[in-house]
Design an enzyme around this catalytic site. Structure first.
Site, PDB file in Angstrom:
ATOM      1  N   GLU A  36       0.811  -1.235   0.000  1.00 53.01           N
ATOM      2  CA  GLU A  36       0.000   0.000   0.000  1.00 53.01           C
ATOM      3  C   GLU A  36       0.839   1.277   0.000  1.00 53.01           C
ATOM      4  OE1 GLU A  36      -2.720  -0.496   3.269  1.00 53.01           O
ATOM      5  OE2 GLU A  36      -3.380  -2.453   2.573  1.00 53.01           O
ATOM      6  N   GLU A  58      -6.314 -10.704  -1.265  1.00 51.85           N
ATOM      7  CA  GLU A  58      -7.051 -10.521  -0.006  1.00 51.85           C
ATOM      8  C   GLU A  58      -8.567 -10.444  -0.244  1.00 51.85           C
ATOM      9  OE1 GLU A  58      -5.580  -7.263   2.318  1.00 51.85           O
ATOM     10  OE2 GLU A  58      -3.497  -7.648   1.832  1.00 51.85           O
TER      11      GLU A  58
HETATM   12  O1  G3I Z   1      -3.363  -8.983  19.062  1.00 53.56           O
HETATM   13  C1  G3I Z   1      -3.870  -7.756  19.634  1.00 53.56           C
HETATM   14  C2  G3I Z   1      -4.536  -8.060  20.967  1.00 53.56           C
HETATM   15  O2  G3I Z   1      -3.542  -8.524  21.885  1.00 53.56           O
HETATM   16  C3  G3I Z   1      -5.185  -6.786  21.512  1.00 53.56           C
HETATM   17  O3  G3I Z   1      -5.877  -7.073  22.720  1.00 53.56           O
HETATM   18  C4  G3I Z   1      -6.170  -6.262  20.474  1.00 53.56           C
HETATM   19  C5  G3I Z   1      -6.873  -5.003  20.902  1.00 53.56           C
HETATM   20  O4  G3I Z   1      -5.984  -3.914  20.756  1.00 53.56           O
HETATM   21  O5  G3I Z   1      -5.449  -5.978  19.230  1.00 53.56           O
HETATM   22  C6  G3I Z   1      -4.899  -7.163  18.692  1.00 53.56           C
HETATM   23  O6  G3I Z   1      -4.206  -6.830  17.509  1.00 53.56           O
HETATM   24  C7  G3I Z   1      -5.104  -6.538  16.427  1.00 53.56           C
HETATM   25  C8  G3I Z   1      -4.737  -7.475  15.257  1.00 53.56           C
HETATM   26  O7  G3I Z   1      -5.520  -7.160  14.097  1.00 53.56           O
HETATM   27  C9  G3I Z   1      -4.980  -8.941  15.618  1.00 53.56           C
HETATM   28  O8  G3I Z   1      -6.350  -9.123  15.824  1.00 53.56           O
HETATM   29  C10 G3I Z   1      -4.846  -5.099  15.998  1.00 53.56           C
HETATM   30  O9  G3I Z   1      -5.293  -4.242  17.026  1.00 53.56           O
HETATM   31  C11 G3I Z   1      -5.631  -4.819  14.732  1.00 53.56           C
HETATM   32  O10 G3I Z   1      -5.298  -3.521  14.247  1.00 53.56           O
HETATM   33  C12 G3I Z   1      -5.242  -5.836  13.646  1.00 53.56           C
HETATM   34  O11 G3I Z   1      -6.048  -5.568  12.512  1.00 53.56           O
HETATM   35  C13 G3I Z   1      -5.554  -6.169  11.302  1.00 53.56           C
HETATM   36  C14 G3I Z   1      -5.243  -5.041  10.306  1.00 53.56           C
HETATM   37  O12 G3I Z   1      -4.849  -5.605   9.028  1.00 53.56           O
HETATM   38  C15 G3I Z   1      -4.114  -4.164  10.782  1.00 53.56           C
HETATM   39  O13 G3I Z   1      -2.922  -4.929  10.883  1.00 53.56           O
HETATM   40  C16 G3I Z   1      -6.642  -7.075  10.741  1.00 53.56           C
HETATM   41  O14 G3I Z   1      -6.813  -8.199  11.603  1.00 53.56           O
HETATM   42  C17 G3I Z   1      -6.238  -7.570   9.355  1.00 53.56           C
HETATM   43  O15 G3I Z   1      -7.303  -8.299   8.752  1.00 53.56           O
HETATM   44  C18 G3I Z   1      -5.915  -6.380   8.454  1.00 53.56           C
HETATM   45  O16 G3I Z   1      -5.454  -6.882   7.213  1.00 53.56           O
HETATM   46  C19 G3I Z   1      -5.108  -5.867   6.240  1.00 53.56           C
HETATM   47  C20 G3I Z   1      -3.902  -6.355   5.479  1.00 53.56           C
HETATM   48  O17 G3I Z   1      -2.853  -6.621   6.369  1.00 53.56           O
HETATM   49  C21 G3I Z   1      -3.508  -5.348   4.411  1.00 53.56           C
HETATM   50  N1  G3I Z   1      -4.630  -5.066   3.507  1.00 53.56           N
HETATM   51  C22 G3I Z   1      -5.850  -4.617   4.209  1.00 53.56           C
HETATM   52  C23 G3I Z   1      -6.268  -5.656   5.241  1.00 53.56           C
HETATM   53  C24 G3I Z   1      -7.555  -5.241   5.927  1.00 53.56           C
HETATM   54  O18 G3I Z   1      -7.359  -4.055   6.640  1.00 53.56           O
END
Ligand code: G3I
Length: 404
Positions: free
Chosen positions: A185, A309
């Site tokens: 991105e 994705e």
């Molecule tokens: O693991 C922590 C947990 O310990 C904590 O309690 C909780 C609350 O803060 O957060 C958890 O981490 C979260 C993680 O997902 C695992 O669930 C992060 O906050 C959250 O921001 C993260 O979101 C991910 C996001 O990317 C950002 O990395 C989504 O699951 C994931 O589906 C999403 O995937 C992205 C691709 O990487 C790139 N393209 C877009 C796609 C969708 O946004």
């Protein structure tokens, strides 16, 4: 008699020593009454799909492979370890997997000095034990960087941080990865730069050649992995979509001209099933010629195209599940039949495989608060109309390419 949910079922099937690959057609048998799998027939709604076999030769992975495609999904590592039915479903359906989060900076880098590879290693072990290929996601992104990073990274040390990260992570799995999303991105046209580059921390600290540095470092760390540039917003047949496609293809052309090591482009394919006035068109039909021109231009650069994705959000649709499932299935079918028409498209991954663990809906979900239904399997692991729509789209694909 209450029918066992797929989750309960696969648990029972496992205890009975019935392989997951056959468990899909056994729900009624294990729930206490034998049944022969009904003859295959075109299933149109989730209600119709309960007895269709969706495993083994009937799986998405098998149908994809029969047509020169790798199908797989993003894996939620917490679920993989805690939910046997989910692990069985991934094993049953996928020929390739990618970590949804476990290989991002946020997961791998708890501190500036240390790496935590526990979940990344677990995914690689799971994939290799099940003879699946593996995608890495991602080595450089503007999101999900650990808290210490913002406090530590400077113009002076950013190159070193980037190179050390890529050498350590890509080097750890060298020779075992199908591909890496090296840079994720990097284009944000709204940011206003003439080249469309996103005003990310990497651009600010290293300037635009962070992209070339990342790809060159990745090639040296793992010469066998297919190095991928991954992005979203390339799909829509809109002015913004066209602007983004133009900025991305111009960046790719510059990279190829400079012989930056690059093998593929990931089109994330997060699309929406929106019901329009005629009730039939889905948002996928708002995807068309512009995306196909983009894919052709990528092919002409000698690059492969990966659907990296895919999911189809249903947040704009009325609440009834059969209606949502039908619209989501139509969007999968239309989108995939279109893009799979180009031989450069070699992979299709969905971002997750069951609605139970979709990322969608945690922020701007459905107004009615219902769980979204964007993926081929529902929250109980039952195949939905989207499953059959995807499989049908794979079957439409001439075996135009064989996998390298
Ligand atoms: O693991 C922590 C947990 O310990 C904590 O309690 C909780 C609350 O803060 O957060 C958890 O981490 C979260 C993680 O997902 C695992 O669930 C992060 O906050 C959250 O921001 C993260 O979101 C991910 C996001 O990317 C950002 O990395 C989504 O699951 C994931 O589906 C999403 O995937 C992205 C691709 O990487 C790139 N393209 C877009 C796609 C969708 O946004």
């Amino acid at each position: 008699m209450r029918r066992a949910s797929r989750r309960e079922f696969l648990g029972t099937a496992a205890r009975l020593g019935v392989g997951a690959a056959t468990a899909t057609v056994l729900p009624l048998a294990v729930a206490g009454r034998a049944c022969a799998a009904k003859p295959r027939r075109a299933a149109s709604t989730s209600a119709d799909v309960k007895t269709e076999s969706v495993a083994g030769d009937s799986s998405l992975g098998a149908h994809g492979a029969a047509h020169g495609l790798l199908y797989g999904c993003a894996v939620n590592m917490n679920a993989l370890g805690a939910d046997a039915a989910y692990a069985a479903l991934v094993r049953e359906q996928c020929r390739i997997v990618v970590a949804e989060n476990a290989m991002k900076w946020g997961a791998l880098r708890p501190s500036a000095e240390g790496f935590n590879f526990d979940q990344a290693d677990a995914l690689v072990a799971f994939a290799e034990a099940n003879r699946m290929k593996i995608r890495g996601h991602n080595l450089v992104w503007h999101q999900n960087n650990p808290k210490w990073f913002d406090a530590t990274a400077t113009k002076e040390n950013a190159r070193g941080l980037l190179v050390t990260h890529i050498e350590t992570v890509a080097g750890r799995y060298a020779g075992r990865m199908h591909s890496w999303d090296v840079v994720n991105e990097a284009i944000d046209v709204a940011g206003g730069r003439a080249d469309g580059l996103r005003n990310s921390v990497w651009l600010r600290l290293i300037d635009e050649d962070y992209i070339e540095l990342a790809f060159k470092t990745a090639r040296e760390a793992d010469p066998q992995a297919l190095l991928t540039y991954n992005d979203y917003g390339i799909e829509p047949e809109t002015h913004a979509g066209e602007q983004k496609r133009e900025a991305v293809i111009e960046m790719l052309r510059r990279m190829v001209a400079r012989r930056v090591p690059l093998d593929a482009v990931g089109v994330q394919s997060h699309i929406a099933a929106a019901v329009s006035t005629d009730g039939n068109k889905s948002a996928a039909s708002q995807v068309g010629a512009g995306l196909m021109r983009f894919i052709a231009a990528v092919r002409e650069l000698g690059l492969q195209v990966f659907v990296t994705e895919m999911d189809v959000n249903d947040r704009a649709l009325a609440a009834d599940e059969p209606g949502r499932d039908a619209a989501v299935a139509a969007a999968y079918r239309q989108y995939l039949e279109m893009v799979l028409g180009d031989p450069a498209v070699r992979l299709v991954l969905t971002w997750g495989i069951t609605d139970r663990y979709t990322w969608l809906g945690h922020e701007d979900g459905r107004a009615d608060g219902k769980l979204e239904r964007p993926l081929p399997f529902d929250a109980e692991g039952k195949a939905k109309a989207a499953f059959f729509a995807m499989r049908g789209a794979f079957d439409q694909r001439e075996a135009a390419v064989s996998h390298g």
